[in-house]
Design an enzyme around this catalytic site. Structure first.
Site, PDB file in Angstrom:
ATOM      1  N   TYR A 273       0.840  -1.212   0.000  1.00 43.16           N
ATOM      2  CA  TYR A 273       0.000   0.000   0.000  1.00 43.16           C
ATOM      3  C   TYR A 273       0.872   1.257   0.000  1.00 43.16           C
ATOM      4  O   TYR A 273       0.609   2.214  -0.725  1.00 43.16           O
ATOM      5  CB  TYR A 273      -0.917  -0.045   1.224  1.00 43.16           C
ATOM      6  CG  TYR A 273      -2.012   0.994   1.251  1.00 43.16           C
ATOM      7  CD1 TYR A 273      -3.081   0.939   0.354  1.00 43.16           C
ATOM      8  CD2 TYR A 273      -2.012   2.028   2.191  1.00 43.16           C
ATOM      9  CE1 TYR A 273      -4.107   1.885   0.397  1.00 43.16           C
ATOM     10  CE2 TYR A 273      -3.035   2.965   2.243  1.00 43.16           C
ATOM     11  CZ  TYR A 273      -4.072   2.891   1.345  1.00 43.16           C
ATOM     12  OH  TYR A 273      -5.091   3.826   1.400  1.00 43.16           O
TER      13      TYR A 273
ATOM     14  N   VAL B  39      -9.647   7.014   8.109  1.00 44.40           N
ATOM     15  CA  VAL B  39     -11.018   7.456   7.856  1.00 44.40           C
ATOM     16  C   VAL B  39     -11.972   6.337   8.269  1.00 44.40           C
ATOM     17  O   VAL B  39     -11.727   5.166   7.942  1.00 44.40           O
ATOM     18  CB  VAL B  39     -11.240   7.790   6.360  1.00 44.40           C
ATOM     19  CG1 VAL B  39     -12.595   8.468   6.160  1.00 44.40           C
ATOM     20  CG2 VAL B  39     -10.114   8.660   5.817  1.00 44.40           C
TER      21      VAL B  39
HETATM   22  N1  NAD Z   1     -10.236   4.542   5.006  1.00 46.27           N
HETATM   23  C1  NAD Z   1      -9.040   5.059   5.194  1.00 46.27           C
HETATM   24  O1  NAD Z   1      -8.541   5.141   6.332  1.00 46.27           O
HETATM   25  C2  NAD Z   1      -8.264   5.603   4.020  1.00 46.27           C
HETATM   26  C3  NAD Z   1      -7.137   6.385   4.309  1.00 46.27           C
HETATM   27  C4  NAD Z   1      -6.397   6.912   3.252  1.00 46.27           C
HETATM   28  C5  NAD Z   1      -6.762   6.653   1.952  1.00 46.27           C
HETATM   29  N2  NAD Z   1      -7.856   5.874   1.698  1.00 46.27           N
HETATM   30  C6  NAD Z   1      -8.185   5.633   0.297  1.00 46.27           C
HETATM   31  O2  NAD Z   1      -9.494   6.082   0.064  1.00 46.27           O
HETATM   32  C7  NAD Z   1     -10.037   5.387  -1.055  1.00 46.27           C
HETATM   33  C8  NAD Z   1     -11.438   4.916  -0.700  1.00 46.27           C
HETATM   34  O3  NAD Z   1     -11.358   4.025   0.380  1.00 46.27           O
HETATM   35  P1  NAD Z   1     -12.462   3.927   1.513  1.00 46.27           P
HETATM   36  O4  NAD Z   1     -11.805   4.140   2.813  1.00 46.27           O
HETATM   37  O5  NAD Z   1     -13.650   4.727   1.147  1.00 46.27           O
HETATM   38  O6  NAD Z   1     -12.745   2.357   1.430  1.00 46.27           O
HETATM   39  P2  NAD Z   1     -14.072   1.516   1.140  1.00 46.27           P
HETATM   40  O7  NAD Z   1     -13.616   0.115   1.186  1.00 46.27           O
HETATM   41  O8  NAD Z   1     -15.178   1.982   2.012  1.00 46.27           O
HETATM   42  O9  NAD Z   1     -14.443   1.928  -0.365  1.00 46.27           O
HETATM   43  C9  NAD Z   1     -13.663   1.531  -1.458  1.00 46.27           C
HETATM   44  C10 NAD Z   1     -14.588   1.249  -2.627  1.00 46.27           C
HETATM   45  O10 NAD Z   1     -13.764   0.903  -3.748  1.00 46.27           O
HETATM   46  C11 NAD Z   1     -14.355  -0.211  -4.380  1.00 46.27           C
HETATM   47  N3  NAD Z   1     -13.346  -0.966  -5.118  1.00 46.27           N
HETATM   48  C12 NAD Z   1     -12.365  -1.750  -4.611  1.00 46.27           C
HETATM   49  N4  NAD Z   1     -11.679  -2.329  -5.604  1.00 46.27           N
HETATM   50  C13 NAD Z   1     -12.222  -1.879  -6.766  1.00 46.27           C
HETATM   51  C14 NAD Z   1     -11.960  -2.130  -8.131  1.00 46.27           C
HETATM   52  N5  NAD Z   1     -10.989  -2.963  -8.509  1.00 46.27           N
HETATM   53  N6  NAD Z   1     -12.708  -1.505  -9.054  1.00 46.27           N
HETATM   54  C15 NAD Z   1     -13.716  -0.676  -8.685  1.00 46.27           C
HETATM   55  N7  NAD Z   1     -14.029  -0.425  -7.402  1.00 46.27           N
HETATM   56  C16 NAD Z   1     -13.285  -1.016  -6.459  1.00 46.27           C
HETATM   57  C17 NAD Z   1     -14.964  -1.038  -3.260  1.00 46.27           C
HETATM   58  O11 NAD Z   1     -15.962  -1.949  -3.735  1.00 46.27           O
HETATM   59  C18 NAD Z   1     -15.522   0.040  -2.353  1.00 46.27           C
HETATM   60  O12 NAD Z   1     -16.847   0.374  -2.682  1.00 46.27           O
HETATM   61  C19 NAD Z   1      -9.042   4.271  -1.376  1.00 46.27           C
HETATM   62  O13 NAD Z   1      -8.248   4.655  -2.470  1.00 46.27           O
HETATM   63  C20 NAD Z   1      -8.210   4.180  -0.123  1.00 46.27           C
HETATM   64  O14 NAD Z   1      -6.939   3.677  -0.370  1.00 46.27           O
HETATM   65  C21 NAD Z   1      -8.615   5.357   2.710  1.00 46.27           C
END
Ligand code: NAD
Length: 276
Positions: free
Chosen positions: A163, A196
Site C-alpha cells: 500500500y 477514515v
Molecule cells: N479509510 C481510510 O482510512 C483511508 C485512508 C487513506 C486513503 N484511503 C483511500 O481512500 C479510497 C477509498 O477508500 P475507503 O476508505 O472509502 O474504502 P471503502 O472500502 O469503504 O471503499 C472503497 C470502494 O472501492 C471499491 N473498489 C475496490 N476495488 C475496486 C476495483 N478494482 N474496481 C472498482 N471499485 C473497487 C470497493 O468496492 C468500495 O466500494 C481508497 O483509495 C483508499 O486507499 C482510505
C-alpha cells in the site's frame, strides 16, 4: 442526507459532469453525495455493482442526477468503457475522481506476487488508465482530476509495504500529470487522508480505536464526508490555482516527527523537577 441539504446552496458543480470511482462505499460514496448536492451530473463506478445500485437509488431519490456502472478499475478496457459511457451520456467530462482503492497488510516476505500486483493494479494502474482515457475530454472542458492518495503515500507505515508503494506512486503520478497538463488547462491533485471511518478501516478501528484516539492529534479518525469536502474543494474553481498538490487531511498525524511525546515528558518533569 443532512450534508446534501447543507451544500445545495453552494452548487459549485452546476452543469458539470463528474466520474467517481469506488463510489459504492466510504469516501467515494460521500464524494458522490457532496458533488451531487452541489449540482454535478454523476457517473459512478464500483466493482460492487449491487451496493452501487443502492447508492445510485438514494441519490436519485434526493434529486441528484446519477448513474452507476459496475467497473473493475484494474481493467483498462473497463475504465475506457466507463469514460466513453460518461461522455456519450453527458456530452462532456469536467471532473474525474480516481478514488477506488484497496489496502493490504503484510511484510514483503509475507505477501504473494499476485497480491502485490493486485494492489498496484487497483491503486495505481487505475489512475493511469483513468487519466489517459479522460484527458482529451478534460482538456476540452478545462477540467480536473482528483486522486485519492493517502498519508501512506507520503511516509512509511509498518506492515503496509504494498500500500505504501502504491500510494507513493499515486502521489508522484499526481505531480507528473499536473506538470504535463498544466498548459492544457487541466489541474491534477490528490487528497491524502489519514485514518477514515470507512469499511476499509473498520477492522483496524475495532482493534486499535483507542490507539487512534491517542496518536491522532485531533483524537479521532476522519469521517468520509470530511475527505469528500477536500475532494470537492480541489475539484472546484475555488482551487483554480492549485495543481500538483497532495493535500493532507489527517487530523494532524503528519504534523508530528514521530519522536516521543515531549509534552508528556515536560509535565512529568514539572511534577518531579529533580528528575526522580
Ligand atoms: N479509510 C481510510 O482510512 C483511508 C485512508 C487513506 C486513503 N484511503 C483511500 O481512500 C479510497 C477509498 O477508500 P475507503 O476508505 O472509502 O474504502 P471503502 O472500502 O469503504 O471503499 C472503497 C470502494 O472501492 C471499491 N473498489 C475496490 N476495488 C475496486 C476495483 N478494482 N474496481 C472498482 N471499485 C473497487 C470497493 O468496492 C468500495 O466500494 C481508497 O483509495 C483508499 O486507499 C482510505
Amino acid at each position: 442526507m443532512k450534508q446534501t441539504d447543507e451544500h445545495q446552496a453552494t452548487r459549485r458543480f452546476e452543469g458539470r459532469a463528474a466520474i467517481v470511482t469506488g463510489a459504492a462505499s466510504g469516501i467515494g460514496e460521500a464524494t458522490a453525495r457532496r458533488l451531487g448536492a452541489e449540482g454535478a451530473i454523476l457517473t459512478l463506478a464500483d466493482i460492487d455493482g449491487q451496493r452501487l445500485d443502492g447508492v445510485v437509488d438514494q441519490l436519485l431519490a434526493l434529486g441528484i442526477k446519477a448513474v452507476g456502472q459496475r467497473v473493475d478499475v484494474a481493467d483498462e478496457a473497463q475504465v475506457c468503457g466507463l469514460v466513453d459511457f460518461a461522455v456519450d451520456r453527458n456530452g462532456r467530462l469536467d471532473v474525474l475522481v480516481n478514488n477506488a482503492g484497496i489496502s493490504l497488510f503484510g511484510h514483503v516476505t509475507e505477501i504473494t506476487s499476485e497480491q502485490w500486483h493486485r494492489v498496484m493494479a487497483v491503486d495505481v494502474d487505475s489512475v493511469f488508465y483513468g487519466a489517459r482515457a479522460a484527458l482529451p475530454h478534460l482538456v476540452a472542458s478545462k477540467g480536473c482530476i482528483v486522486n485519492t492518495c493517502s498519508i501512506s503515500g507520503l511516509f512509511g507505515d509498518s506492515g503496509l509495504v504494498a500500500y505504501n508503494t502504491a500510494k507513493g506512486a499515486v502521489a508522484n503520478l499526481t505531480r507528473s500529470l499536473a506538470l504535463d497538463h498544466a498548459r492544457d488547462g487541466v489541474r491534477v491533485n490528490s487528497v491524502c487522508p489519514g485514518g477514515v471511518a470507512t469499511p476499509m478501516l473498520a477492522s483496524v478501528l475495532r482493534r486499535f480505536g483507542e490507539e487512534y484516539e491517542r496518536l491522532v492529534p485531533m483524537g479521532r479518525p476522519a469521517q468520509p464526508e470530511e475527505i469528500a469536502a477536500a475532494i470537492a474543494f480541489l475539484a472546484s474553481d475555488d482551487a483554480s490555482y492549485i495543481t500538483g498538490h497532495n493535500l493532507v487531511v489527517d487530523g494532524g498525524v503528519t504534523a508530528a516527527t514521530g519522536q516521543p511525546n515531549f509534552d508528556r515528558l515536560i509535565r512529568l518533569l514539572r511534577k518531579a523537577p529533580d528528575g526522580a
